[in-house]
Design a protein around this motif. Structure first.
Motif, PDB file in Angstrom:
ATOM      1  N   UNK A   1      -5.087  -8.832 -36.151  1.00 18.44           N
ATOM      2  CA  UNK A   1      -5.445 -10.245 -36.237  1.00 18.44           C
ATOM      3  C   UNK A   1      -5.842 -10.773 -34.871  1.00 18.44           C
ATOM      4  N   UNK A   2      -6.890 -11.566 -34.814  1.00 19.91           N
ATOM      5  CA  UNK A   2      -7.226 -12.255 -33.587  1.00 19.91           C
ATOM      6  C   UNK A   2      -7.478 -13.727 -33.890  1.00 19.91           C
TER       7      UNK A   2
ATOM      8  N   UNK B   1      -6.357 -14.747 -28.737  1.00 20.39           N
ATOM      9  CA  UNK B   1      -5.664 -13.490 -29.010  1.00 20.39           C
ATOM     10  C   UNK B   1      -6.688 -12.470 -29.477  1.00 20.39           C
ATOM     11  N   UNK B   2      -6.625 -11.194 -29.131  1.00 26.23           N
ATOM     12  CA  UNK B   2      -5.613 -10.517 -28.327  1.00 26.23           C
ATOM     13  C   UNK B   2      -5.581 -11.025 -26.881  1.00 26.23           C
ATOM     14  N   UNK B   3      -4.453 -10.761 -26.223  1.00 25.69           N
ATOM     15  CA  UNK B   3      -4.192 -11.393 -24.948  1.00 25.69           C
ATOM     16  C   UNK B   3      -5.127 -10.944 -23.828  1.00 25.69           C
ATOM     17  N   UNK B   4      -5.625  -9.720 -23.900  1.00 18.35           N
ATOM     18  CA  UNK B   4      -6.497  -9.272 -22.803  1.00 18.35           C
ATOM     19  C   UNK B   4      -7.815 -10.037 -22.773  1.00 18.35           C
ATOM     20  N   UNK B   5      -8.190 -10.658 -23.882  1.00 14.87           N
ATOM     21  CA  UNK B   5      -9.421 -11.453 -23.875  1.00 14.87           C
ATOM     22  C   UNK B   5      -9.129 -12.949 -23.979  1.00 14.87           C
ATOM     23  N   UNK B   6      -7.869 -13.307 -23.807  1.00 16.74           N
ATOM     24  CA  UNK B   6      -7.512 -14.724 -23.876  1.00 16.74           C
ATOM     25  C   UNK B   6      -8.321 -15.517 -22.845  1.00 16.74           C
TER      26      UNK B   6
ATOM     27  N   UNK C   1     -10.336 -23.070 -21.966  1.00 20.79           N
ATOM     28  CA  UNK C   1      -9.005 -22.466 -21.990  1.00 20.79           C
ATOM     29  C   UNK C   1      -8.693 -22.039 -23.392  1.00 20.79           C
TER      30      UNK C   1
ATOM     31  N   UNK D   1      -1.416 -23.895 -16.678  1.00 17.55           N
ATOM     32  CA  UNK D   1      -2.344 -25.023 -16.677  1.00 17.55           C
ATOM     33  C   UNK D   1      -1.819 -26.139 -17.546  1.00 17.55           C
TER      34      UNK D   1
ATOM     35  N   UNK E   1      -6.822 -31.971 -15.195  1.00 18.18           N
ATOM     36  CA  UNK E   1      -6.161 -30.689 -15.371  1.00 18.18           C
ATOM     37  C   UNK E   1      -5.510 -30.261 -14.053  1.00 18.18           C
TER      38      UNK E   1
ATOM     39  N   UNK F   1      -8.328  -1.650 -25.245  1.00 18.22           N
ATOM     40  CA  UNK F   1      -7.145  -2.384 -25.670  1.00 18.22           C
ATOM     41  C   UNK F   1      -6.235  -1.429 -26.425  1.00 18.22           C
TER      42      UNK F   1
ATOM     43  N   UNK G   1      -2.799  -2.528 -27.699  1.00 19.29           N
ATOM     44  CA  UNK G   1      -2.215  -3.369 -28.747  1.00 19.29           C
ATOM     45  C   UNK G   1      -2.648  -4.801 -28.453  1.00 19.29           C
ATOM     46  N   UNK G   2      -2.075  -5.744 -29.180  1.00 17.82           N
ATOM     47  CA  UNK G   2      -2.385  -7.151 -28.928  1.00 17.82           C
ATOM     48  C   UNK G   2      -2.042  -7.566 -27.505  1.00 17.82           C
ATOM     49  N   UNK G   3      -1.035  -6.912 -26.910  1.00 18.77           N
ATOM     50  CA  UNK G   3      -0.564  -7.347 -25.607  1.00 18.77           C
ATOM     51  C   UNK G   3      -0.739  -6.301 -24.504  1.00 18.77           C
TER      52      UNK G   3
ATOM     53  N   UNK H   1      -3.151  -3.303 -22.536  1.00 19.24           N
ATOM     54  CA  UNK H   1      -4.470  -2.700 -22.390  1.00 19.24           C
ATOM     55  C   UNK H   1      -4.421  -1.654 -21.277  1.00 19.24           C
TER      56      UNK H   1
ATOM     57  N   UNK I   1       0.222  -8.195 -21.157  1.00 16.80           N
ATOM     58  CA  UNK I   1      -0.025  -9.635 -21.102  1.00 16.80           C
ATOM     59  C   UNK I   1       1.088 -10.404 -21.789  1.00 16.80           C
TER      60      UNK I   1
END
Lengths: 269, 391
Positions: free
Chosen positions: A70-71, A93-98, A269, B56, B65, B351, B353-355, B357, B390
């Motif tokens: 899921x993203x 999400x995913x966090x590396x492309x946040x 952001x 931020x 900001x 990548x 996983x989701x967190x 890389x 991340x």
């Protein structure tokens, strides 16, 4: 009374026939191409005037083994008076492309302008929009599937009427104008009453059925604009699926051109 | 408890959009050098950890900001790479016609892949990587004015951030190490000199154009050999320079044409011209797959004989698989056209996983000529693997 009634009985089929003949030559073009174009213009017209919109989006990528990823991303769009929409997608999400953001100026004619913001490098890159057939974020949606659907991007042909999920629809064929498109044609099912797309079949460059998009859970906003919460794309050739779940729709939020520039992209952001 | 405070603040914010967030990553990096070191006490392997934390906060209906970003590295085998930097600590406000930034920022300018000539605002964080893409935060006050005819940015750069230098035990260092205590400046105000910079940029259809001006302390040092207690070291000297530059990208179909050029006028030396330019072509949907294959060529030229890229040709390729894991490879060979020196760089990212890389890079210096600016790195070929978590 009786004669009048009799009269009506006799004349009404004639008038109806006349009216239908008149309407179909007036409201709908006489050739399938003209009729198809008129339906496409009506779809576009009915969605005019929302000014700007924002939404959040969840993208679920599924493979043929039933595994899914899921993203999430946020979307904002600004209508342009005489051109295609401006839009920006920001990934959460995913966090590396946040924070990675994608800015696009759609044009009715010619290629679109696209920029990508890479937050790690603080760098905005102009990217080629000729990769329109490529997958968007590894999904089954190509860039051209998610970009603003301008009338001028296709030629049309009215095919038939059909009932889909209990609703009357027009079925149109539309052929992409751009030779860089990954499709030879698309068949679109358009709800006759609401003038919204309910289903699209995509045919690849070899003219075989590649994907089917089913668009459901439409809701109406500001008494005018229909937006679907669920877009489900199935790739028939690979068995992969992508589901887009839209939420938090807002319209006329006050977005302006200055919120869709290379400069504002750097602040996303 | 904390969560409920944040939540009630959110409710209080009412109709105004209100956002704040802490994000970042922990990096675990391993480097293995393929050749034995030239200098004593240099090691063949190193492990290091890094931490990036970013905060931020948007307020006043998203018209203001605050951003704060900190970065730190701790290396296992040496201490030259250990450091902490405040990369960002600024306040931004958007007015009707212009925008104001006050504080420490990172600003990137440029379009090319193999060299970054017009990227003159921030000093290099050289201990991070030799590619010059890692920068130190720069304190500034800047104004941005955006109109139909283009965007104008004005910068008052309040103080110079001295670049980081590798230590005696670090690989990839110069023959002689830079002794920070010996650093000198042309300006009598030294590192407190306030620099001025400006940029005009505009998009004209397929063309992205930038014009830059810089007047102040050069971000590039001039190094002089000095003797300290009988040991030779390098002393950095920072001149006052004026730079006029341009960056241009033309995006036409599958072609990207890119050019960066600068004319640098040192206050008390002769001026020089530098440029990097070339093109990139992408084969979209390679062999009926989802993958894109790009090929690029960039020519680097500098009027100074001993500059990096004084007459070099870079050829490269970029393979983007467009898969769920966003797998990408970039490879480039830079050939010096005056001698046989070759620099090869391969980078791959994916990548996990989701967190998590993974990023890896291989850098090779071959046939390095003793006159070339890369000569000091001739035995420093390395493979690096970086895992990022991340949060």
């Amino acid at each position: 009374m009786l004669s009048l009634h009799q009269n009506k009985k006799i004349t009404s089929p004639v008038i109806t026939a006349l009216l239908v003949g008149l309407l179909s030559s007036f409201a709908f073009g006489s050739t399938p191409e003209e009729r198809g174009l008129e339906i496409a213009i009506e779809v576009d017209k009915r969605d005019n005037g929302y000014n700007d919109s924002t939404s959040t989006l969840e993208m679920i990528l599924g493979n043929k083994y039933g595994e899914s990823t899921t993203r999430t991303m946020r979307n904002k769009t600004l209508e342009q008076p005489d051109d295609g929409d401006k839009s920006q997608i920001t990934f959460d999400n995913p966090r590396d492309v946040k924070g990675t953001s994608f800015l696009s100026y759609t044009h009715k004619k010619g290629s679109d302008d696209q920029w990508l913001y890479l937050p790690g490098l603080k760098r905005v890159k102009r990217i080629s929009s000729s990769n329109k057939s490529g997958p968007f974020m590894g999904s089954e949606f190509a860039f051209e599937d998610i970009s603003s659907q301008e009338v001028e991007k296709y030629t049309y042909k009215y095919l038939k009427e059909e009932t889909l999920n209990g609703r009357d629809t027009y079925v149109l064929e539309r052929d992409p104008v751009d030779p860089k498109s990954g499709y030879t044609k698309q068949n679109v099912w358009i709800d006759k009453e609401r003038y919204i797309a309910m289903k699209i079949d995509f045919y690849d460059r070899k003219s075989s059925l590649l994907k089917t998009l089913t668009i459901t859970d439409y809701k109406q906003y500001l008494d005018k604009f229909w937006r679907a919460d669920k877009w489900e794309m199935v790739n028939h050739q690979t068995g992969k699926t992508t589901i887009l779940n839209y939420s938090k729709w807002n319209f006329k939020t006050g977005l302006k051109d200055k919120h869709f520039t290379k400069n504002s992209l750097k602040r996303s952001r | 408890m904390k969560k409920s405070i944040v939540f009630s603040t959110l409710l209080l914010a009412g109709v105004y959009s209100f956002a704040s967030e802490i994000t970042g990553y922990i990096g675990l990096e391993g480097r293995g050098f393929l050749d034995n070191p030239i200098h004593e006490n240099q090691k063949n392997n190193s492990l290091s950890t890094s931490l990036s934390l970013e905060y931020f906060h948007d307020f006043e209906d998203d018209n203001e900001r605050i951003v704060a970003t900190g970065y730190a590295r701790k290396d296992s085998s040496t201490d030259g790479r250990d450091h902490f930097d405040i990369s960002e600590l600024y306040w931004w406000k958007g007015y009707d016609d212009f925008e104001l930034y006050i504080g420490v920022r990172k600003v990137f300018w440029g379009v090319t892949e193999t060299s970054h000539l017009v990227d003159v605002i921030n000093s290099s964080d050289s201990v991070e990587n030799i590619d010059g893409e890692d920068k130190l935060g720069q304190p500034m006050v800047s104004l941005l004015y955006e109109q139909d005819w283009g965007t104008v940015e004005l910068f008052s750069l309040t103080g110079f951030r001295e670049p980081t230098y590798l230590g005696a035990n670090d690989r990839l260092r110069s023959e002689l190490i830079v002794e920070k205590d010996l650093t000198t400046y042309e300006s009598s105000q030294e590192e407190k000199h306030i620099d001025f910079a400006a940029r005009y940029s505009h998009v004209l259809g397929d063309l992205d154009l930038g014009l830059i001006y810089f007047n102040g302390t050069s971000r590039e040092a001039e190094y002089n050999k000095k003797s300290v207690e009988g040991k030779d070291v390098l002393a950095a000297h920072y001149n006052q320079v004026e730079i006029f530059g341009t960056d241009i990208q033309l995006t036409k179909g599958d072609y990207l044409w890119k050019l960066e050029a600068t004319h640098t006028k040192p206050k008390s030396d002769s001026s020089y011209f530098s440029q990097v330019g070339g093109l990139e072509y992408t084969f979209v949907g390679l062999a009926n797959s989802d993958a894109d294959l790009g090929i690029f060529m960039e020519y680097q030229f500098d009027e100074r004989d001993h500059a990096f890229g004084q007459n070099d040709l870079a050829l490269g390729t970029r393979l983007v698989l467009n898969d769920t894991q966003s797998t990408e490879f970039i490879g480039a060979v830079t050939q010096d056209l005056d001698n046989k020196t070759k620099f090869i760089s391969l980078e791959a990212t994916r990548r996990l996983t989701d967190t998590w890389s993974i990023e890896s890079e291989l850098r090779v210096f071959t046939s390095v000529d003793s006159d070339d600016s890369l000569y000091d790195l001739r035995e420093d070929d390395y493979l690096q693997v970086l895992f990022k978590r991340y949060f």
